[in-house]
Design an enzyme around this catalytic site. Structure first.
Site, PDB file in Angstrom:
ATOM      1  N   ASN A   1       7.775   2.479  -3.359  1.00  0.00           N
ATOM      2  CA  ASN A   1       8.724   1.971  -4.353  1.00  0.00           C
ATOM      3  C   ASN A   1       8.186   2.069  -5.785  1.00  0.00           C
ATOM      4  O   ASN A   1       8.875   2.540  -6.679  1.00  0.00           O
ATOM      5  CB  ASN A   1       9.098   0.526  -4.012  1.00  0.00           C
ATOM      6  CG  ASN A   1      10.416   0.119  -4.641  1.00  0.00           C
ATOM      7  OD1 ASN A   1      11.323   0.932  -4.787  1.00  0.00           O
ATOM      8  ND2 ASN A   1      10.534  -1.140  -5.032  1.00  0.00           N
TER       9      ASN A   1
ATOM     10  N   PRO B   1       0.819  -1.222   0.000  1.00  0.00           N
ATOM     11  CA  PRO B   1       0.000   0.000   0.000  1.00  0.00           C
ATOM     12  C   PRO B   1       0.851   1.271   0.000  1.00  0.00           C
ATOM     13  O   PRO B   1       1.712   1.447   0.852  1.00  0.00           O
ATOM     14  CB  PRO B   1      -0.816  -0.119   1.285  1.00  0.00           C
ATOM     15  CG  PRO B   1      -0.038  -1.055   2.155  1.00  0.00           C
ATOM     16  CD  PRO B   1       0.631  -2.003   1.229  1.00  0.00           C
ATOM     17  N   GLU B   2       0.603   2.119  -0.987  1.00  0.00           N
ATOM     18  CA  GLU B   2       1.214   3.435  -1.042  1.00  0.00           C
ATOM     19  C   GLU B   2       0.081   4.461  -1.030  1.00  0.00           C
ATOM     20  O   GLU B   2      -1.057   4.120  -0.720  1.00  0.00           O
ATOM     21  CB  GLU B   2       2.115   3.531  -2.270  1.00  0.00           C
ATOM     22  CG  GLU B   2       3.241   2.499  -2.242  1.00  0.00           C
ATOM     23  CD  GLU B   2       4.213   2.604  -3.412  1.00  0.00           C
ATOM     24  OE1 GLU B   2       4.348   3.715  -3.974  1.00  0.00           O
ATOM     25  OE2 GLU B   2       4.839   1.592  -3.742  1.00  0.00           O
TER      26      GLU B   2
ATOM     27  N   TYR C   1      -6.641 -12.859   9.861  1.00  0.00           N
ATOM     28  CA  TYR C   1      -5.609 -11.828   9.889  1.00  0.00           C
ATOM     29  C   TYR C   1      -6.143 -10.486  10.401  1.00  0.00           C
ATOM     30  O   TYR C   1      -5.416  -9.494  10.416  1.00  0.00           O
ATOM     31  CB  TYR C   1      -5.023 -11.620   8.484  1.00  0.00           C
ATOM     32  CG  TYR C   1      -4.449 -12.877   7.879  1.00  0.00           C
ATOM     33  CD1 TYR C   1      -3.280 -13.452   8.392  1.00  0.00           C
ATOM     34  CD2 TYR C   1      -5.073 -13.501   6.800  1.00  0.00           C
ATOM     35  CE1 TYR C   1      -2.751 -14.608   7.841  1.00  0.00           C
ATOM     36  CE2 TYR C   1      -4.550 -14.656   6.242  1.00  0.00           C
ATOM     37  CZ  TYR C   1      -3.397 -15.204   6.766  1.00  0.00           C
ATOM     38  OH  TYR C   1      -2.875 -16.352   6.223  1.00  0.00           O
TER      39      TYR C   1
ATOM     40  N   LYS D   1       1.086   7.613   3.964  1.00  0.00           N
ATOM     41  CA  LYS D   1       0.578   6.234   3.989  1.00  0.00           C
ATOM     42  C   LYS D   1      -0.050   5.894   5.336  1.00  0.00           C
ATOM     43  O   LYS D   1      -0.155   4.725   5.695  1.00  0.00           O
ATOM     44  CB  LYS D   1       1.717   5.263   3.656  1.00  0.00           C
ATOM     45  CG  LYS D   1       2.229   5.418   2.226  1.00  0.00           C
ATOM     46  CD  LYS D   1       3.288   4.397   1.848  1.00  0.00           C
ATOM     47  CE  LYS D   1       4.650   4.780   2.332  1.00  0.00           C
ATOM     48  NZ  LYS D   1       5.708   3.854   1.873  1.00  0.00           N
TER      49      LYS D   1
ATOM     50  N   LYS E   1      20.251  18.356  -0.942  1.00  0.00           N
ATOM     51  CA  LYS E   1      20.351  16.915  -0.690  1.00  0.00           C
ATOM     52  C   LYS E   1      21.442  16.271  -1.535  1.00  0.00           C
ATOM     53  O   LYS E   1      21.422  16.357  -2.764  1.00  0.00           O
ATOM     54  CB  LYS E   1      19.007  16.219  -0.968  1.00  0.00           C
ATOM     55  CG  LYS E   1      17.836  16.782  -0.178  1.00  0.00           C
ATOM     56  CD  LYS E   1      18.013  16.596   1.316  1.00  0.00           C
ATOM     57  CE  LYS E   1      16.805  17.112   2.093  1.00  0.00           C
ATOM     58  NZ  LYS E   1      16.958  16.941   3.545  1.00  0.00           N
TER      59      LYS E   1
ATOM     60  N   ARG F   1       1.138  -9.788   7.207  1.00  0.00           N
ATOM     61  CA  ARG F   1       2.580  -9.884   7.480  1.00  0.00           C
ATOM     62  C   ARG F   1       3.002  -9.218   8.789  1.00  0.00           C
ATOM     63  O   ARG F   1       4.159  -9.263   9.163  1.00  0.00           O
ATOM     64  CB  ARG F   1       3.362  -9.291   6.310  1.00  0.00           C
ATOM     65  CG  ARG F   1       3.040  -9.981   4.989  1.00  0.00           C
ATOM     66  CD  ARG F   1       3.970  -9.543   3.880  1.00  0.00           C
ATOM     67  NE  ARG F   1       5.328  -9.991   4.130  1.00  0.00           N
ATOM     68  CZ  ARG F   1       6.352  -9.719   3.317  1.00  0.00           C
ATOM     69  NH1 ARG F   1       6.161  -9.009   2.224  1.00  0.00           N
ATOM     70  NH2 ARG F   1       7.568 -10.133   3.606  1.00  0.00           N
TER      71      ARG F   1
END
Length: 445
Positions: free
Chosen positions: A186, A2-3, A107, A60, A167, A126
């Site tokens: 990602n 999930p993003e 779960y 998120k 940066k 997880r």
């Protein structure tokens, strides 16, 4: 995982179906790894009897606002997901619960039953998610530490470029830093860098203002579109990298080869033909690639000056190897010869005792016994007789007296009887004293 689009889809589902309804029952899983910082009883008590007022999100993270605090707060982690019974909510691979699975799922970490019979569940296969009960979620970590939301709080080009110029890390790593900009994970980072034609390892401070503007535009467009389709990836444009980045083997997107590297600590997909390093970093990267290439080259008969020293060194190594092999052969031969000479020396040392072979020694010993017994004993006896005879002769010379044949013959008889008493059989060596006696006898004559 999930993003921003997936979490936003969950927030919208709660907003559309649950706002204004009262929680009549709450079941909290006994999982202290996921249920963070609150007891099960206190958490349940803070939920039951409360009315859902709103659903909020930053990055998120999502929290459900109730008619009074504290509020349940959800950090989705790698596989966190919201399910509402009878309502289609976006599913993604790592968190999908099948329609025919038990309900609530095994779960499930937080299960809520609403006053109209609607049921809501937050699941995590997880166990990387975190569920908290907070009075003011935006004022405490982790939400208070987040950077501006990529969709709800877009930066201006000047702000974005100024932040990048400070940066000194790779741009992919910077986009994944939730304290810099929140909501990008990602797959979104890979997608926006691909669309902006920026290499994931390009240092952020080296990116031009123009490229920063392009990247900022891509971030907003990708997140906005993904949110508009409720994060349903089947509806993403076919030219997006997203559809081709998941295979174990590099594939192609729009005819261009995809490669994978590690950037920002994550496996990153990019297209080398389109995403190239620029500026001083391009020369540095080219130098590194050339160095690796040179190390892998197998030198041939080329006349290149750069190759000659290495060729000569290789030839020297071969010659040295040949010499070393010759020396080893010589050493082996010498060792064999030395071993042979050693055996001869040992045989020479053993001459007085016979042959080196024990069986031959035994054979020789048996032969000696057959000829006359122990030769060593006989030799000692003969030597003693010889000394005694010489002593007697010396006395006669010193006295000046002359002996007659009878006297000499008597001595001979006495010596002969003594010799025969020590060994009945005689050898050639036993005859030696007799010759000496004959000379002495002739002398007296």
């Amino acid at each position: 995982m999930p993003e921003l689009p997936e979490v936003e889809a969950a927030r919208r589902a709660i907003e559309d179906h649950c706002v204004g309804k009262k929680i009549v029952k709450a079941i909290i899983a006994d999982d202290p790894k996921v249920i963070d910082g609150v007891s099960l009883d206190d958490f349940r008590a803070s939920l039951e009897g409360k009315t859902i007022v709103a659903a909020n999100r930053k990055g998120k993270n999502m929290w459900i606002e109730l008619d009074s605090p504290p509020f349940p707060t959800f950090q989705f982690g790698m596989a966190g997901a919201i399910y509402i019974k009878g309502v289609a909510v976006t599913k993604y691979k790592r968190s999908a619960v099948k329609d025919d699975d038990e309900w609530p799922s095994k779960y499930s970490k937080v299960f809520l039953e609403l006053d109209d019979g609607l049921e809501l569940s937050f699941t995590d296969k997880r166990r990387f998610a975190r569920v908290r009960s907070l009075k003011n979620p935006v004022s405490v970590p982790p939400i208070s530490e987040l950077g501006p939301d990529a969709l709800l709080e877009p930066m201006t080009v000047d702000e974005f470029y100024k932040a990048f110029s400070k940066k000194k890390i790779g741009v992919k790593a910077l986009l994944l830093d939730q304290s810099f900009i929140s909501g990008i994970g990602n797959w979104i980072a890979d997608e926006v860098l691909y669309q902006a034609r920026i290499h994931p390892m390009q240092t952020a401070s080296s990116i031009s203002k123009e490229d920063c503007a392009t990247l900022l535009k891509c971030i907003y467009e990708v997140t906005e579109f993904a949110v508009e389709v409720d994060a349903d990836c089947s509806r993403f444009p076919s030219e997006w990298l997203f559809h081709y980045r998941w295979g174990k083997k590099p594939g192609k997107v729009n005819g261009k080869k995809i490669e994978f590297i590690t950037a920002g600590g994550r496996t990153s997909a990019f297209v080398p033909d389109l995403q190239k390093m620029v500026g001083a970093e391009s020369a540095k990267a080219a130098g590194k690639r050339q160095q690796v290439k040179v190390q892998r080259v197998k030198h041939n008969d080329s006349d290149g000056e750069d190759e000659e020293p290495e060729i000569e060194e290789a030839e020297a190594g071969k010659s040295k190897g040949k010499r070393r092999g010759t020396d080893n052969k010589r050493a082996s031969t010498n060792k064999k010869l030395k071993g042979s000479n050693g055996d001869n020396d040992e045989n020479d040392n053993d001459n007085d005792e016979g042959l080196k072979n024990p069986s031959e020694k035994a054979k020789q010993s048996r032969s000696s016994k057959g000829k006359g017994g122990n030769q060593e004993k006989k030799a000692r006896a003969n030597m003693a007789a010889k000394r005694k005879l010489e002593e007697s002769g010396d006395d006669e010379d010193d006295d000046g007296s002359e002996g007659d044949d009878d006297n000499e013959g008597g001595k001979d008889r006495k010596l002969s009887s003594k010799t025969q008493s020590k060994g009945k059989k005689t050898t050639k060596r036993t005859a030696e004293p007799r010759q000496t006696r004959n000379k002495l006898s002739n002398k007296h004559k």
